[in-house]
Write a protein that holds these residues in place. Sequence first.
Motif, PDB file in Angstrom:
ATOM      1  N   ALA A 287       0.817  -1.216   0.000  1.00  0.00           N
ATOM      2  CA  ALA A 287       0.000   0.000   0.000  1.00  0.00           C
ATOM      3  C   ALA A 287       0.851   1.266   0.000  1.00  0.00           C
ATOM      4  CB  ALA A 287      -0.947   0.002   1.206  1.00  0.00           C
TER       5      ALA A 287
ATOM      6  N   GLU B 194       0.587   9.011   2.028  1.00  0.00           N
ATOM      7  CA  GLU B 194      -0.786   9.477   2.134  1.00  0.00           C
ATOM      8  C   GLU B 194      -1.777   8.469   1.563  1.00  0.00           C
ATOM      9  OE1 GLU B 194      -1.864  13.266   0.560  1.00  0.00           O
ATOM     10  OE2 GLU B 194      -1.211  14.262   2.388  1.00  0.00           O
ATOM     11  N   GLU B 195      -1.410   7.896   0.419  1.00  0.00           N
ATOM     12  CA  GLU B 195      -2.289   6.886  -0.162  1.00  0.00           C
ATOM     13  C   GLU B 195      -2.398   5.687   0.782  1.00  0.00           C
ATOM     14  OE1 GLU B 195      -3.554   6.735  -3.722  1.00  0.00           O
ATOM     15  OE2 GLU B 195      -3.339   8.891  -3.454  1.00  0.00           O
TER      16      GLU B 195
ATOM     17  N   ALA C  32      -2.139   5.734   3.988  1.00  0.00           N
ATOM     18  CA  ALA C  32      -3.006   6.132   5.097  1.00  0.00           C
ATOM     19  C   ALA C  32      -4.460   6.077   4.670  1.00  0.00           C
ATOM     20  CB  ALA C  32      -2.641   7.535   5.576  1.00  0.00           C
ATOM     21  N   SER C  33      -4.759   6.531   3.452  1.00  0.00           N
ATOM     22  CA  SER C  33      -6.164   6.558   3.054  1.00  0.00           C
ATOM     23  C   SER C  33      -6.674   5.154   2.777  1.00  0.00           C
ATOM     24  CB  SER C  33      -6.381   7.495   1.865  1.00  0.00           C
ATOM     25  OG  SER C  33      -5.971   6.880   0.677  1.00  0.00           O
ATOM     26  N   MET C  34      -5.786   4.174   2.708  1.00  0.00           N
ATOM     27  CA  MET C  34      -6.255   2.788   2.608  1.00  0.00           C
ATOM     28  C   MET C  34      -6.213   2.071   3.946  1.00  0.00           C
ATOM     29  SD  MET C  34      -5.074   1.649  -1.132  1.00  0.00           S
ATOM     30  CE  MET C  34      -3.746   2.780  -1.263  1.00  0.00           C
ATOM     31  N   GLY C  35      -6.118   2.848   5.003  1.00  0.00           N
ATOM     32  CA  GLY C  35      -6.286   2.272   6.327  1.00  0.00           C
ATOM     33  C   GLY C  35      -4.997   1.870   7.019  1.00  0.00           C
ATOM     34  N   VAL C  36      -3.849   2.247   6.463  1.00  0.00           N
ATOM     35  CA  VAL C  36      -2.576   1.890   7.082  1.00  0.00           C
ATOM     36  C   VAL C  36      -2.207   2.939   8.129  1.00  0.00           C
ATOM     37  CG1 VAL C  36      -0.116   1.572   6.660  1.00  0.00           C
ATOM     38  CG2 VAL C  36      -1.785   0.747   4.999  1.00  0.00           C
TER      39      VAL C  36
END
Lengths: 345, 258
Positions: free
Chosen positions: A230, A236-237, A239-243
């Motif tokens: 991810a 940032e990407e 994070a936006s996928m829940g990491v």
Amino acid sequence: MLHRLAPGEPLGLLALLGGGVLALGFCVAAAAGIGDFNIPLRTVFLAVTNNLDLTAAPLDRIEESVVWNLRLSRALVAALCGAGLAICGAILQSLLRNPLAEPFVLGVSAGASTGAVAVIVLGIGAGAVSLSFGAFAGAFAAFGFVALLSNGTVSGPNQTILAGVAASQLFNALTSYIVMTSANAQQARDVMFWLLGSFGGVRWPEFQLLLAVIALSLVVCIWYARTLDAFAFGDEEAASMGVSVGRVRIVLFGVTALMTATIVSMVGAIGFVGLVVPHVARFLVGPLHLRLLPACVVLGAVFMVTADIVSRVILPQQTLPIGVVTALVGVPFFSVLLYRARNRM
Amino acid sequence: MSVVAESLSWQAGGRQILQDVSLRAEPGETLGLIGPNGSGKSSLLRLLAGLRRPGAGRVEIDGQDIARLSRRDMALRVALVQQQSTTEANVTARDVVRLGRTPHRGALAGWTAADEEAVAQALAGVGMQHAATRIWRTLSGGERQRIQIARALAQKPSVLFLDEPTNHLDIEHQIAILRLVRDLRLTSVVALHDLNHAATFCDRIVVLQKGRHIAAGTPDEVLTEDMLARVFSVAGRVRPSPYRPGPEIHFLVDAPEA
Ligand SMILES: Nc1ncnc2c1ncn2[C@@H]1O[C@H](COP(=O)(O)OP(=O)(O)O)[C@@H](O)[C@H]1O
Ligand SMILES: [Mg+2]
């Protein structure tokens, strides 16, 4: 199942891993047989089974002892180091989003050499144990410095890399300073040799410690393998996928630092493996980490054991520093790979 | 799920980027976000998606303060497509869409039928099935954008934040993507530059200017000649469209003054 693991890939993961493990077994056996005097494979196997109390074959005591006490432990340590450095490289390349990242990018090897030199030259502590300890302490000091300088977890990859560059410069300067001002010729040679890396002198206790560290770290890394995917498009990407980006970075930087520091403190800073093997592995199994990390383990191990064999046989009566061999063997291989990758694009 | 932002403020680089911005998107609604370059649309979407903490104010999704939600819980509700994203990795388009399943999967969980279904649906939704095995980096800008949108769709969110989702797309795909978003009936907040698209596809529109929230309402209420002049500094004529509900905007590019 294989298909599902390897959608659209020319080489199935299981085939690669199976083949790799076989190749690794062969390399380790060869490493135990090849040396100043060669020992037949049959004797190697019997020596191993004898020592595992599986057989009681009558063997030449010296040969048996050389196989078991010197060469086998050395080959297995080499395998673990290769595996560990390759995983560290792969993880740092992903987390830092930089194909040039490698295990020493965060200053760990520079710190380790300062620690080691402090022990060799300044004589802080005494004996081999404290050399390793000095290197390990230095490695973690450098890593802590990088962590502070890159402002913990909030900074971007480039800031972290720059902090690593700064730490490397600082600790390399310290190392040079100590060598220039305090070392005699013999010590300078020792330092030089240590910096280039060597598997001379590693035995079973080193293997056990290393096995524990690498195995534990590998579990953590595999656990985060999907999370690492991810990061392909950045923090940032991810994070936006829940990491939980901050936590993952702390854990994985910590684990890679632990592995690298342990390896460097035992065998010195062996370059190139951690940079190149991940790229070769990516070329073979693609960029997804659940496949990439196991491939790195196998390829890194095979590469390092092979390089160690070469380092022992290429010059009669003399062992070439392993770092020289990894570069000499690795660079042509890597060049071919780069060339082919360019044609494929 | 509803999205509510209450008096959000955010500073960066020593500047006040957003000041006292509030908005509300009802469940199933498509909310347009318009404003000139640098007016804070992307920043606002990042705050709404929880990627940045506001200096003041708060965001609620479905009545819950997002400051209290874990990253994963957030990702199970909300998907964000950023204005631009890039990678060095040689991942395929399908790999990228699969990333959308990240919050739904355990660390070592296998690839389930539901995952496969979500990915296939998402790829079909943006019309990119044929390119699934291509390397993402080799796709055109518009194709990449559609894959990113598919990635967000594969996440199966209830709330969708899109930052200029059409800026690289040809007109066919601009319309296809915005129709898809509208017809999904998720709660969507979409930053848009094309005001006629905003008029066509958005239930309501919020206007930002210099980090402040200037107007909000239906396209008819918001898209006025006065607003065009004040916010975008252009002269335009706004008429009810004869072909669809909502206003239609013509820009008067050679007029001396509006
Ligand atoms: N991290 C940041 N640091 C400093 N300034 C920022 C940052 N993010 C955005 N800005 C500034 O905030 C303003 C609004 O940016 P943005 O939200 O991207 O606007 P828009 O998407 O509406 O074009 C711009 O002037 C931009 O330069
Ligand atoms: Mg923007």
